[in-house]
Scaffold this motif. Structure first.
Motif, short mmCIF file in Angstrom:
data_model
loop_
_atom_site.label_atom_id
_atom_site.label_comp_id
_atom_site.label_asym_id
_atom_site.label_seq_id
_atom_site.Cartn_x
_atom_site.Cartn_y
_atom_site.Cartn_z
N CYS A 31 14.18 -31.00 -24.30
CA CYS A 31 15.43 -30.31 -23.93
C CYS A 31 15.16 -29.27 -22.85
O CYS A 31 15.91 -29.15 -21.89
N THR A 57 22.88 -29.29 -23.72
CA THR A 57 21.45 -29.11 -23.97
C THR A 57 21.18 -27.72 -24.54
O THR A 57 20.42 -27.55 -25.50
N MET A 65 22.79 -36.79 -25.57
CA MET A 65 22.68 -35.37 -25.92
C MET A 65 23.73 -34.99 -26.96
O MET A 65 23.46 -34.18 -27.85
#
Lengths: 142, 1046
Positions: free
Chosen positions: B225, B256, B204
């Motif tokens: 996501c 995220t 991420m």
């Protein structure tokens, strides 16, 4: 991203310094001196965030030790604040009840742990269990 | 006591700890270093274990602050050791001691590569860790493909893959080319399906970086996501070890949500709904709990959610929920939360229209300005600065001034700068502005940069009403016993220029003024002495009837400094001495400083320069940049400041002095073609060089000396001079600025047909982040602003017009931390323009701005638009855009007001059919007459009431400049029908057939309601809040005028 992470005691002795941006040695010394001065006299009732040059230092004090992380202005402060605490929990677990002396005499272990926790200025692993297990694996190899 | 496992190391550490002072420590360390050096020299007999021990010792010594450069070689060589224990030390210590620029790294590049592609997982990890921590260009070039392979390999263990992800991130940061976008979007999408949360966390981070540089390429990852967030937030199948105080990996949640902020919007309704559900849950479900860690973690997530909601411009309800939360936070005792509340509120100001709600918290925020914690005070200051507008400026600025008395050094400069900017931007009246700045100088002179006092001088010079007031104030300050040098400068300058306006007041005769200024003479530095000399010369000029004693005193001083060591002072002394002996010529040469042209505030520029650089700009910041451009644009304020109608006035680029004259009676001065004194020097009987110098010295010399070597606007001294000489060369401001933008945004939209959509299918991967068409429209009626902006570059524009000539400057600012290459700019002018573009440098360095002047000559009237073909390369991606330049017909119009005696003969004389054209226009955008008058004004057509008896008609005049027509009078009459505002009759007359036709068409285009422009969304909010403003009132509002200058 994390620019650098410092572990200093109240007198300003560096117990751990990890830089994720290329700095010259003289600059590193300056940074360590300035960050120490910046955090050491702050009231415990103050925020854990201080602006440092064009960045931000997120710090937390544990007994006589200051853990300071320098991050970008736009980074999420509280997330990094808890990242410090997670690191301390990992150290605490690894050394079972960590104290400053553990970190002094085992500084090389601390660097190892840090490399399993943060890489390239970003969090790599947030599971305490995973890191402790990994350290076990590595110790066997020595 | 815990021991290191290496006895020698533990003993050494103990020894160092037992040292009682720094000196002892140094001795012990030196002894050890000597020992290590000798041991390294005779490598024979050094066991691997010993080597390892010494290298650790070196790292320890390095941490203590000593130099261990001699050991780099040994350290690096351990990387090639065959066994894990030594190799590990080599890798770890190397990454602590060396940075990416170290040459030793090259020696091991092969070993590192072999470790990465080898089969030993532990070695892979060591190598990836070091490369990830050091980075470096060469590693980046030679290792990236191998690292990528490890990341996507299915056979590697998570422990390798997470390191590979972050290692790749480091290499990518160094050199974005290492990730080939085409293939990566799909791979990334797969990687985001990762089940191992450690790997996913690392991935991420990589993703955030990729997407921050190019969101377009990763659309396919967006739903992933959202799914990750859903999975985390609903607490589904998250291994216990990844929850932190009961919260499913707060860090992954934060990352995220950060990634999602780089997507401009979320179109997929399903993803959007799912995401809002999660966000709603976070906003509503975060409670304050006792456990600090849990509280912090949950609030980390909450604040990131707030940022995402702001970015997504959620529904009103959710937004007000956010504001309410922030309002709660800024009132709590817990310092971290209060700090973040203030910080996020300031961010919120940038993205949404919540000014009014935030203003309700003003008192609370001011309390935080007095908090003992500087971090909180800084946030409060920032927020107050952001929320300030005309309605609360007085209160806020006075708070800041008061705080200045007690603020610590660290904050004073920022505080002074901010107070000065706010005072300038939002001054309710000009005398207040002068008061504030003088107070600032008085209280915090050391922290008041020269820019600040230059600015006050500019205002006073441009506003006659203000001059006696400012002079009187300056005189008052001079009575104070201790005075900051800056105050001496500004006072001396003001009294030199305007002291004579006070002549009748007690203590203000030339003699007394001289005496009180001269009191300071011996205590000031040379730069101030120079100003004082100029003041003396000016005082002497106003010394009527001549006081011989005073003249003698001053001449003596000039004489004395004729041989002064500082060249500047010497020159002034010599010149003034000679001038004074010339007698009456003195008055011509030392006449009052001419008014300054509209220019951007150096202060604002400075504030922008102070912007920080971050590895990844937050999405919020990216968006805010679209509003407050960081490059130059001074007249382009976000409407967030002030109510919409105020914001509208802010965009007027006007000289205060001009604005004060009512447009309705625009004076004959407008008609005069500007006469540059430079070209007609003999007119006032003094040689040109002396003249321009004598009058301009105080400005030129000082400003050019102190201007910081910034990359922005006034970078080169030559340009700076040109800029400063501007006012001398034109006597009055350039013609076009005299009736600029009386525009309501409503009118701008009617420029639509002139500017038909974007030029071609600009099939670049890089998309502009501003509405290019809208920017073009704005610039059609304004002379400075942003022309184009994308994630890499911002192009701003500033224009000056003089008769049929125009001088534009394009400001190209590289927003990146890496250079833009192969920069090309080409002008494709239509046949009626002669255009000359200065050469554009091939490369724009990181965060630098280049200025490219463009000269324009208008040959004849035409509505065709010139196009700028602009291209550059960022990384490997070429970007090519074609931008229409806002060099449109109205730029060559100059409003002119005619009396009936002048107008009617002209009107009647133009009877030839093709010179006077009439057309009934249908489909006109319905507007009331005052609106239409505004529109005309914005096009530089002077609307003249009273010429036509019928109140439903409108008559306007202007002079058009082109090479073919020279200055040509244009007369316009509009007859409207109050019953049906969608049609009208337009008559245009001029002495040139082509001009008449083009002008008629041009006006028509602006009157007709084009469906296309109605669809253009951005201007509408402002538009709606414009209930036919009464123009004179807005023009008399000094705050607005001032702001207009910014």
């Amino acid at each position: 991203m994390i620019r650098f992470l410092l572990l200093q005691n109240r007198q300003g002795k560096t117990r751990l310094a990890k830089y994720y941006v290329p700095l010259e040695d003289s600059e590193k010394h300056k940074v360590e001196y300035e960050v120490h001065r910046l955090v050491v006299n702050r009231d415990p009732k103050f925020t854990n965030f201080v602006e440092f040059r064009t960045h931000k230092v997120i710090y937390r004090r544990y007994a006589g030790l200051f853990f300071s992380i320098c991050v970008d202005i736009t980074d999420n402060e509280l997330a990094y604040l808890e990242c410090i605490h997670l690191f301390v929990e990992i150290l605490d677990h690894f050394f079972s009840n960590v104290c400053e002396l553990d970190l002094v005499f085992n500084f090389h272990k601390v660097y190892l742990i840090l490399d399993e926790f943060i890489l390239a200025g970003e969090l790599q692993e947030t599971s305490k269990k995973a890191i402790i297990e990994r350290m076990g694996e590595l110790e066997k190899l020595e | 006591m815990a021991l290191s496992g290496m006895r020698g190391l533990s003993v050494f550490i103990s020894d160092v700890r037992n040292c009682h002072n720094k000196e002892q420590e140094r001795l012990r360390v030196d002894k050890e270093l000597g020992n290590i050096r000798t041991r390294f020299k005779n490598e024979k007999g050094l066991s691997p274990y010993e080597k390892k021990k010494y290298v650790w010792k070196m790292l320890y010594i390095y941490m203590l602050g000593y130099d261990v450069d001699f050991g780099h070689m040994e350290t690096v060589s351990l990387i090639s050791a065959p066994k894990y224990p030594e190799k590990q030390v080599g890798y770890i210590v190397t990454s602590c001691l060396l940075n990416e620029n170290n040459d030793f790294l090259r020696m091991v590049i092969n070993t590192v590569r072999n470790d990465i592609i080898g089969r030993n997982e532990t070695f892979q990890c060591l190598a990836l860790t070091m490369v990830g921590n050091i980075g470096g260009k060469e590693f980046s070039e030679s290792l990236a493909p191998d690292v990528q392979k490890l990341l996507i390999s299915s056979s590697c263990r998570p422990v390798v893959r997470k390191k590979a992800a972050l290692c790749l991130l480091r290499l990518y940061r160094k050199n974005p080319d290492v990730v080939n976008i085409d293939g990566w979007a799909d791979r990334m999408a797969q990687l985001l399906d990762e089940r191992d949360l450690g790997v996913l966390t690392s991935v991420m981070s990589l993703f955030v970086s990729l997407v921050s540089n190019n969101a377009e390429a990763y659309w396919n990852c967006l739903p992933k996501c959202v799914r990750i967030l859903e999975r985390l937030a609903r607490n589904q199948d998250i291994p216990q070890e990844y929850t932190y105080y009961g919260i499913p990996s707060p860090w992954l949640q934060v990352k995220t949500m950060r990634a999602l902020q780089y997507f401009p919007t979320i179109e997929d309704p399903n993803a959007r709904r799912a995401l809002f559900e999660v966000l709603q849950r976070i906003l509503m479900g975060t409670d304050v709990v006792k456990n600090v860690n849990k509280n912090n973690a949950s609030h980390a997530v909450l604040f990131e959610a707030l940022a995402l909601v702001m970015h997504l411009d959620a529904e009103k309800e959710m937004m007000s929920q956010c504001v309410a939360l922030l309002g709660k936070f800024i009132a709590v005792r817990e310092p971290n939360i209060r700090y973040l509340g203030l910080e996020n509120m300031a961010r919120m100001l940038l993205v949404t229209d919540v000014q009014d709600i935030i203003k309700r918290h003003q008192a609370q925020i001011i309390t935080s300005l007095k908090d003992p914690d500087i971090s909180i005070r800084r946030r409060a200051l920032d927020l107050l600065y952001g929320m300030c507008d005309v309605t609360n400026a007085k209160e806020i600025v006075e708070e800041l001034l008061q705080y200045l008395n007690t603020a610590e050094f660290a904050m004073r400069e920022e505080l002074a700068l901010k107070a000065a900017i706010l005072a300038e931007k939002f001054a309710p009246d000009l005398s207040w502005y002068v008061d504030v700045i003088l107070q600032l100088i008085d209280k915090a002179g050391d922290f008041v940069s020269d820019d600040i006092w230059y600015r006050v001088v500019q205002f006073v010079t441009n506003n006659e009403d203000l001059q006696p007031y400012a002079a009187a104030k300056a005189r008052e300050y001079l009575d104070k016993p201790a005075l900051h040098e800056t105050m001496v400068k500004v006072s001396a300058y003001l009294l030199g220029e305007y002291g004579h306006l006070l002549a009748r007041r007690p203590g203000c005769s030339p003699k007394e003024l001289f005496a009180i200024i001269n009191d300071k003479f011996t205590t000031v530095s040379t730069s101030t002495v120079a100003i004082l000399l100029s003041s003396y010369a000016k005082i002497l000029m106003h010394n009527q009837p001549p006081d011989v004693g005073l003249q003698q005193q001053i001449l003596t001083i000039f004489k004395k400094y004729e041989s002064y060591i500082d060249v500047e002072i010497q020159q002034r002394a010599v010149e003034y001495f000679e001038l004074i002996r010339k007698g009456s010529a003195l008055a011509d040469v030392l006449a009052e400083m001419p008014k300054f042209p509209e220019r951007e505030s150096a202060l604002l520029k400075k504030a922008e320069d102070a912007e920080v650089d971050t590895a990844e700009q937050s999405a919020i910041k990216l968006r805010s940049q679209q509003q407050t451009s960081s490059a130059l644009v001074v007249a382009d304020h976000p409407p967030a400041n002030g109510s919409a109608s105020v914001a509208n006035q802010l965009t007027l680029v006007k000289m205060p002095s001009q604005t004060s004259s009512d447009i309705q009676e625009s004076t004959p001065t407008y008609e005069q073609a500007p006469k540059p004194p430079v070209e007609t020097p003999k007119e006032n009987g003094a040689p040109f060089d002396v003249e321009s110098k004598a009058t301009s010295i105080p400005e030129i010399n000082i400003e050019s000396k102190v201007e910081p070597p910034s990359t922005s606007h006034s970078a080169s001294p030559a340009d700076l001079l040109a800029d400063l000489l501007g006012p001398l060369a034109i006597e009055g401001p350039p013609p076009v600025e005299q009736h600029p933008a009386q525009v309501s945004e409503a009118n701008q939209s009617s420029v639509g047909d002139l500017a038909l959509a974007t030029l071609d299918d600009q099939s670049n991967s890089v998309q502009p982040i501003v509405n290019v068409e809208e920017k073009f429209h704005i610039l059609c009626t304004k002379d400075s602003g942003v022309l184009y902006e994308d994630p890499h570059i911002q192009i701003g524009l500033k224009a000056e017009w003089r008769a049929h000539h125009g001088r534009l400057v394009l400001f190209m600012g590289n927003k990146n931390t890496s250079p833009l290459m192969s920069v090309r700019a080409l002008i494709l002018p239509p046949s009626h323009f002669k255009m000359e573009l200065a050469s554009v440098p091939d490369t724009i360095p990181p965060r630098a701005q280049v200025q490219v002047p463009l000269e324009v000559a208008n040959l004849r009237a035409s509505r065709d638009v010139a196009v700028l073909d602009f291209s550059y390369t960022f990384g490997t991606a070429p970007v090519d855009v074609k931008l229409r330049l806002p060099v449109v017909l109205n730029k060559f119009l100059q409003p002119i007001t005619l009396s009936p005696e002048e107008f009617f003969p002209q009107w009647k004389a133009l009877t030839v059919h093709s010179l006077k054209v009439q057309e009934v226009i249908k489909g006109v955008k319905p507007m009331l007459l005052p609106e239409m008058a505004n529109l005309f004004m914005s096009l530089h057509l002077a609307v003249t009431p009273g010429l036509d008896n019928n109140p439903n008609n409108l008559v306007a005049c202007a002079t058009f400049f082109s090479e073919a027509t020279r200055a040509m009078l244009c007369l316009i009459r509009v007859e409207t029908d109050p019953q049906d505002r969608t049609q009208l009759r337009l008559t245009v007359a001029s002495g040139d057939q082509n001009l008449t036709f083009e002008l008629k068409e041009f006006i028509k285009e602006h009157l007709i309601d084009m469906p296309r422009t109605r669809a253009a969304p951005p201007p509408t909010p402002v538009q709606q809040q414009l209930p036919t403003p009464a123009p004179p009132a807005t023009y008399n509002d000094p705050g607005a005028m001032l702001a207009g200058l910014l």
